[in-house]
Scaffold this active site. Structure first.
Site: not given
Length: 576
Positions: A300-301
């Site tokens: 994530f990210c």
């Protein structure tokens, strides 16, 4: 004779010539307080000039108010800006006019900048900077020009102002603006509560394994790599919106990396340490506990950037431990990084490298300041107005509690990341970076990939996230969700909110061949589907997860016995 309003183009030119660093362009995005301090004189003059501009125009309208009957509203359609949407703004023609003047002048400045003889990057930099100034100078942000705050002060006989002063004093001591009632939450008590155990830890991570909630589970586990610039529990806020709990409920054995909140003892850790001691170590432990041939992975990210880098390092070593890779709002190609990228310069990065590149910490509060500035009218000024001007304490909100839980980063790790990605964009080039002693080529990753982006993301522009489809060689699926960087990701199916876009089944049948290099061309033929994207991801993941086995309730194994219950101790460490 009425006073003439200043020319917005002249005002803008004077501001630029007075002090180039006054509003951040060519400065260091992560050293803004120093830039403001160095430019205090120019900043004060800019504010004074803009305020005089407003008052001068307001003075010219005095004759119109005198001629108008008391209480008559200003002509024209209602102001749509949410800052001036309250009834108090429209029922008094003076405040209605003030709001309209402010919006008109802001638009004049924007047009003046558009016409200025600058290159596009400089225009974008100054556009961001001027938005910070004009947002700050909104009449809604000042007591004497905010009719709602004034009315409330009269109604409460000054009690709202006294309470606002108390809230301001508390925030001053805290060192930041409170966005939520922080006393309402506690990690491990009413947020971040999915049952599990820490089954491995080192200096950098704790690895959590979660208790299965189904009788049978997929053979291959899921290893989640959250962003290291925030705490992991954005993926495990509360039972009703926990991404982790949802994955467990679908029969996946979930392992999750909990990054340490870096302190003096971690001040020399590098990007390579985050790859070796973080991502690759987590994958190795998950495989040894599950005895699976490969694992499914999710990043994530910046956790996705770390994950893709780690799998490329493994590929360079002739190893392919991932059966699949999921990237949520992740950048691999940093060609267009939105407004955040406008704040990164060679000068600023070099200064950071000199200060903390060989050891030191990037404070989480500095990162939080930068991210908040990207959406100041959502993440700064409403809390100033509601709190300090109106004396209203913010309500409890789990997502904003998480957003305020700052996380430090080691200086060497951060500087490596900032230079190789935002500044030089080397990660997309085969062999463009050396990581863990290996030339990294994202094209060597042999795993099908699910890429998710959010349409209104202000941190990872969706078209930039889409660019990863052209870098990764395997069968790639792309899904675009509604809303922003966080709300788009944390969208549980039970709430039946929002929508997402994907290729129709017939269009996607031949895999990556249908993923046009142009993201807009993809969007033009994509199908809008109501509700959460989570079920689509679960359906995509299932074929890569192996057969079903009887779930083992005992976590870890003889080599990696449980150390402590989830959420673990690392996630509870606060940045000083």
């Amino acid at each position: 004779m009425s006073q003439q309003s200043p020319d917005p183009a002249r005002w803008l030119s004077d501001l630029m010539n007075a002090e180039h660093t006054v509003l951040w362009p060519a400065g260091d995005a992560f050293g803004t307080s120093k830039a403001f301090a160095a430019a205090a004189t120019s900043w004060t003059k800019a504010v004074a000039d803009y305020t005089a501009w407003q008052l001068g125009t307001l003075q010219q309208m005095a004759s119109l108010w005198t001629a108008a009957m008391p209480g008559a509203g200003a002509a024209g359609s209602p102001v749509k800006d949410k800052r001036f949407a309250g009834e108090a703004w429209s029922k008094d023609p003076r405040f209605d006019a003030l709001a309209r003047i402010y919006l008109a002048q802001t638009e004049q400045v924007r047009k003046a900048l558009e016409a200025a003889p600058l290159d596009e990057r400089s225009k974008a930099q100054w556009g961001f900077a001027l938005r910070q100034l004009t947002d700050a100078l909104s009449p809604a942000n000042m007591l004497v020009t905010n009719p709602e705050a004034l009315q409330l002060a009269v109604e409460t006989r000054g009690a709202s102002l006294a309470e606002g002063l108390r809230l301001f004093t508390e925030d001053l001591a805290r060192g930041r603006i409170a966005m939520t009632d922080e006393s309402a939450f506690e990690v491990g008590r009413n947020i971040c509560t999915t049952p599990g155990s820490v089954i491995y830890q080192n200096e950098l991570i704790q690895l959590i394994q979660y208790v299965p909630t189904t009788d049978r589970v997929h053979r291959r586990p899921l290893v989640i790599v959250p962003p290291c610039i925030n705490k992991y529990y954005i993926l495990d806020l509360q039972p009703q919106n926990s991404f982790v709990a949802h994955a467990v409920a679908q029969g996946h054995t979930v392992f999750l990396v909990s990054w340490r909140n870096a302190g003096p003892g971690q001040a020399k850790l590098s990007w390579d340490d985050y790859i070796e001691q973080g991502v690759l170590r987590a994958i190795d432990v998950a495989r040894r506990i599950s005895k699976a041939d490969r694992v499914n992975t999710l990043g994530f990210c910046v956790g996705g950037t770390l994950l893709a880098s780690a799998l490329a390092v493994q590929a360079a070593r002739g190893e392919h431990p991932a059966a699949s890779m999921t990237l949520l709002t992740t950048l691999l190609d940093f060609t267009d990084t939105g407004e955040l990228g406008l704040l990164v310069s060679e000068q600023g990065v070099a200064a950071r490298e000199a200060a903390i590149g060989q050891g030191g910490l990037l404070k989480g509060s500095e990162l939080a300041q930068v991210f908040a500035s990207l959406r100041a009218n959502d993440l700064i000024w409403p809390y100033v107005v509601n709190g300090y001007l109106e004396g209203k304490a913010p309500p409890a909100f789990d997502l904003l509690y998480w957003n305020s839980d700052d996380t430090n980063l080691p200086g060497p790790m951060f500087c490596w990341y900032l230079r190789r990605t935002y500044l030089e964009n080397k990660l997309r080039e085969p062999g463009g970076t050396m990581q863990c002693g290996e030339p990294v080529d994202l094209g060597a990753i042999e795993a099908p990939t699910f890429i998710y982006a959010s349409k209104e993301d202000h941190i990872v522009p969706w078209k930039s996230a889409y660019a990863s489809t052209q870098l990764l060689p395997g069968d790639t699926s792309f899904v675009l969700g509604a809303s922003g960087h966080i709300a788009g990701v944390i969208n549980p199916p039970a709430k039946n909110k929002r929508n997402y876009w994907t290729l129709a089944r017939a269009d996607a049948s031949d895999g990556q061949a249908r993923l046009d290099a142009d993201p807009q061309s993809w969007f033009d033929v994509a199908e809008s589907v109501p509700g959460s994207w989570w079920p689509a991801w679960i359906d995509w993941l299932a074929p890569h997860s192996g057969t079903r086995l009887v779930a083992r309730k005992q976590l870890g194994n003889a080599e990696f016995p449980p150390i402590e219950e989830a959420p673990g101790s690392y996630v509870k460490e606060k940045a000083p």
